[in-house]
Design an enzyme around this catalytic site. Structure first.
Site, short mmCIF file in Angstrom:
data_model
loop_
_atom_site.label_atom_id
_atom_site.label_comp_id
_atom_site.label_asym_id
_atom_site.label_seq_id
_atom_site.Cartn_x
_atom_site.Cartn_y
_atom_site.Cartn_z
N LYS A 1 51.55 50.24 17.79
CA LYS A 1 51.41 50.06 16.34
C LYS A 1 52.45 50.84 15.55
O LYS A 1 52.88 50.42 14.48
CB LYS A 1 50.00 50.48 15.91
CG LYS A 1 48.94 49.50 16.40
CD LYS A 1 47.55 49.99 16.11
CE LYS A 1 46.52 48.91 16.25
NZ LYS A 1 46.58 47.85 15.23
N ASN B 1 48.55 47.55 22.40
CA ASN B 1 49.17 47.23 21.11
C ASN B 1 49.93 48.47 20.64
O ASN B 1 49.33 49.53 20.42
CB ASN B 1 48.09 46.86 20.08
CG ASN B 1 47.48 45.52 20.39
OD1 ASN B 1 48.20 44.57 20.70
ND2 ASN B 1 46.16 45.44 20.35
N ARG C 1 32.41 46.32 40.86
CA ARG C 1 33.62 47.12 41.13
C ARG C 1 34.54 47.21 39.92
O ARG C 1 35.60 47.81 40.00
CB ARG C 1 34.38 46.49 42.31
CG ARG C 1 33.66 46.61 43.66
CD ARG C 1 34.62 46.35 44.82
NE ARG C 1 35.05 44.98 44.93
CZ ARG C 1 36.33 44.58 44.99
NH1 ARG C 1 37.30 45.46 44.92
NH2 ARG C 1 36.63 43.31 45.11
N LYS C 2 34.15 46.60 38.81
CA LYS C 2 35.04 46.56 37.64
C LYS C 2 34.69 47.67 36.63
O LYS C 2 33.53 47.81 36.24
CB LYS C 2 34.95 45.20 36.94
CG LYS C 2 35.46 44.06 37.81
CD LYS C 2 35.45 42.73 37.07
CE LYS C 2 34.05 42.18 36.96
NZ LYS C 2 34.03 40.79 36.45
N ASP D 1 48.40 54.41 31.26
CA ASP D 1 47.85 53.98 32.55
C ASP D 1 47.33 55.19 33.34
O ASP D 1 46.23 55.17 33.91
CB ASP D 1 48.95 53.26 33.34
CG ASP D 1 48.42 52.52 34.56
OD1 ASP D 1 47.21 52.26 34.62
OD2 ASP D 1 49.22 52.20 35.45
C1 LIG Z 1 44.90 59.31 45.08
C2 LIG Z 1 45.05 60.10 43.76
C3 LIG Z 1 44.73 59.29 42.53
C4 LIG Z 1 45.53 59.74 41.35
C5 LIG Z 1 45.27 58.82 40.20
C6 LIG Z 1 46.44 58.77 39.28
C7 LIG Z 1 46.21 57.73 38.21
C8 LIG Z 1 47.38 56.82 38.13
C9 LIG Z 1 46.93 55.47 37.66
C10 LIG Z 1 47.98 54.50 38.01
C11 LIG Z 1 47.32 53.24 38.45
C12 LIG Z 1 48.33 52.27 38.88
O1 LIG Z 1 49.47 52.33 38.55
S1 LIG Z 1 47.80 51.03 39.85
C13 LIG Z 1 49.26 50.09 40.15
C14 LIG Z 1 49.29 48.80 39.36
N1 LIG Z 1 48.24 47.93 39.85
C15 LIG Z 1 48.40 47.24 40.98
O2 LIG Z 1 49.40 47.24 41.68
C16 LIG Z 1 47.19 46.38 41.40
C17 LIG Z 1 47.60 45.04 41.98
N2 LIG Z 1 46.40 44.22 42.10
C18 LIG Z 1 45.66 44.29 43.24
O3 LIG Z 1 46.03 44.89 44.25
C19 LIG Z 1 44.35 43.58 43.21
O4 LIG Z 1 44.37 42.53 42.28
C20 LIG Z 1 43.20 44.58 42.88
C21 LIG Z 1 43.11 45.66 43.96
C22 LIG Z 1 43.33 45.21 41.51
C23 LIG Z 1 41.88 43.75 42.90
O5 LIG Z 1 41.83 43.03 44.11
P1 LIG Z 1 40.47 42.88 44.88
O6 LIG Z 1 39.91 44.19 45.29
O7 LIG Z 1 40.73 41.87 45.96
O8 LIG Z 1 39.49 42.31 43.79
P2 LIG Z 1 39.15 40.82 43.43
O9 LIG Z 1 38.09 40.36 44.40
O10 LIG Z 1 40.36 39.98 43.24
O11 LIG Z 1 38.50 41.03 42.00
C24 LIG Z 1 37.31 41.80 41.82
C25 LIG Z 1 36.74 41.40 40.46
O12 LIG Z 1 37.68 41.78 39.44
C26 LIG Z 1 38.13 40.62 38.72
N3 LIG Z 1 39.55 40.78 38.42
C27 LIG Z 1 40.53 41.17 39.27
N4 LIG Z 1 41.71 41.24 38.65
C28 LIG Z 1 41.49 40.89 37.37
C29 LIG Z 1 42.30 40.76 36.22
N5 LIG Z 1 43.60 41.04 36.27
N6 LIG Z 1 41.72 40.40 35.06
C30 LIG Z 1 40.38 40.12 35.00
N7 LIG Z 1 39.55 40.23 36.06
C31 LIG Z 1 40.09 40.59 37.22
C32 LIG Z 1 37.83 39.44 39.63
O13 LIG Z 1 37.64 38.25 38.91
C33 LIG Z 1 36.54 39.89 40.30
O14 LIG Z 1 35.49 39.73 39.38
P3 LIG Z 1 34.00 39.30 39.84
O15 LIG Z 1 34.13 37.98 40.54
O16 LIG Z 1 33.53 40.40 40.77
O17 LIG Z 1 33.22 39.23 38.57
#
Ligand SMILES: CCCCCCCCCCCC(=O)SCCNC(=O)CCNC(=O)[C@H](O)C(C)(C)COP(=O)(O)OP(=O)(O)OC[C@H]1O[C@@H](n2cnc3c(N)ncnc32)[C@H](O)[C@@H]1OP(=O)(O)O
Length: 239
Positions: A184, A182, A205-206, A160
């Site tokens: 493996k 996956n 945004r994807k 991630d």
């Molecule tokens: C600072 C230093 C950095 C340092 C960086 C360090 C890197 C570390 C990386 C770690 C990252 C993490 O752990 S992140 C933590 C884990 N993740 C989370 O907690 C996220 C929880 N989920 C959310 O808050 C939300 O669902 C979001 C923000 C991801 C999306 O919400 P949103 O912004 O309202 O978007 P939304 O309108 O729903 O969706 C936008 C488009 O994406 C699609 N979409 C949304 N979710 C999905 C899905 N699961 N599967 C398929 N498609 C999806 C929708 O259909 C839509 O498509 P369309 O209609 O436009 O076609």
């Protein structure tokens, strides 16, 4: 080893003091010097070799540093908790200011929360032309799952983080919406693996990415993954 034992002891003492209601700086003179000093504290970049790094990890690190010389690759620095413009933007758009003040001041990056060598040792290199990252990862003894092997959650965390960086550089402030892995082959504890991530496409945004985890000699494919990251919408609150 002695250094990590001393540091672990200091953490334990600090935690004990916290339970007893004493402020961390009052119970630890080293912390107090660090907190009240007027000197600017330079944060430690953890994406650099330390004594816990194995020969394999050092060798690969040196190879990639060589690739950085012509500018095609870039080593990404990594901090436990560093306030950057990105964190400021994140705070401004998406978080409640009270929560920020009270909780973010103590926050640390999950993958950098262990003493050297015990948890996640890694460095990520980025190639902008190819929109891909290579993460060199050595998972330490505190990441054990099945005896002798890395915990699946630790592997998922590292994937991630690596794929997330590959998305965040072109995408800005992104979050993981979907991560499909996956597993493996099991990854031996304390071994070094190479996590290759690739940005496949962007749709609005994807950001769609793919990833594989391989042994240093590339002969073993340990894991494969795909990820969907969403660039956050500044108009939407996260909480
Ligand atoms: C600072 C230093 C950095 C340092 C960086 C360090 C890197 C570390 C990386 C770690 C990252 C993490 O752990 S992140 C933590 C884990 N993740 C989370 O907690 C996220 C929880 N989920 C959310 O808050 C939300 O669902 C979001 C923000 C991801 C999306 O919400 P949103 O912004 O309202 O978007 P939304 O309108 O729903 O969706 C936008 C488009 O994406 C699609 N979409 C949304 N979710 C999905 C899905 N699961 N599967 C398929 N498609 C999806 C929708 O259909 C839509 O498509 P369309 O209609 O436009 O076609």
């Amino acid at each position: 080893m002695l250094r990590s034992c001393t540091a672990a002891l200091r953490t334990l003492q600090a935690l004990r003091g916290r339970r007893e209601g004493v402020s961390p700086a009052a119970r630890d003179p080293v912390l107090a010097r660090r907190w009240f000093s007027t000197e600017k504290v330079i944060p430690k970049d953890h994406a650099l070799p330390n004594p816990s790094w194995s020969k394999d990890l050092r060798l690969l690190f040196d190879q990639f540093m060589k690739k950085c010389e012509d500018g095609s690759w870039e080593r990404l620095p990594s901090y436990k908790s560093k306030y950057t413009q990105k964190s400021e933007d994140f705070k401004t758009y998406f978080l409640d200011s009270k929560l920020v003040k009270e909780q973010l001041s103590q926050a640390q990056l999950f993958t950098r929360g262990y003493e050297d060598g015990l948890g996640f040792e890694y460095v990520i290199f980025y190639n902008d032309d190819e929109k891909r990252t290579v993460c060199l990862f050595q998972g330490g003894p505190y990441l054990q799952g099945v005896p002798g092997f890395l915990h699946g959650g630790a592997i998922a965390t590292m994937i991630d983080a690596a794929v997330g960086m590959c998305a965040a550089i072109p995408g800005g402030i992104v979050m993981t919406a979907n991560l499909n892995i996956n597993f493996k082959r099991p990854i031996p504890l304390c071994s070094v693996v190479v996590i290759n991530s690739q940005l496949d496409k962007i749709e609005g945004r994807k950001l769609f990415l793919s990833c594989n985890v391989r042994s240093v000699d590339e002969k073993i494919l340990y894991s494969e993954a795909t990820g969907l990251f969403i660039k956050l919408d500044p108009e939407k609150s996260l909480i």
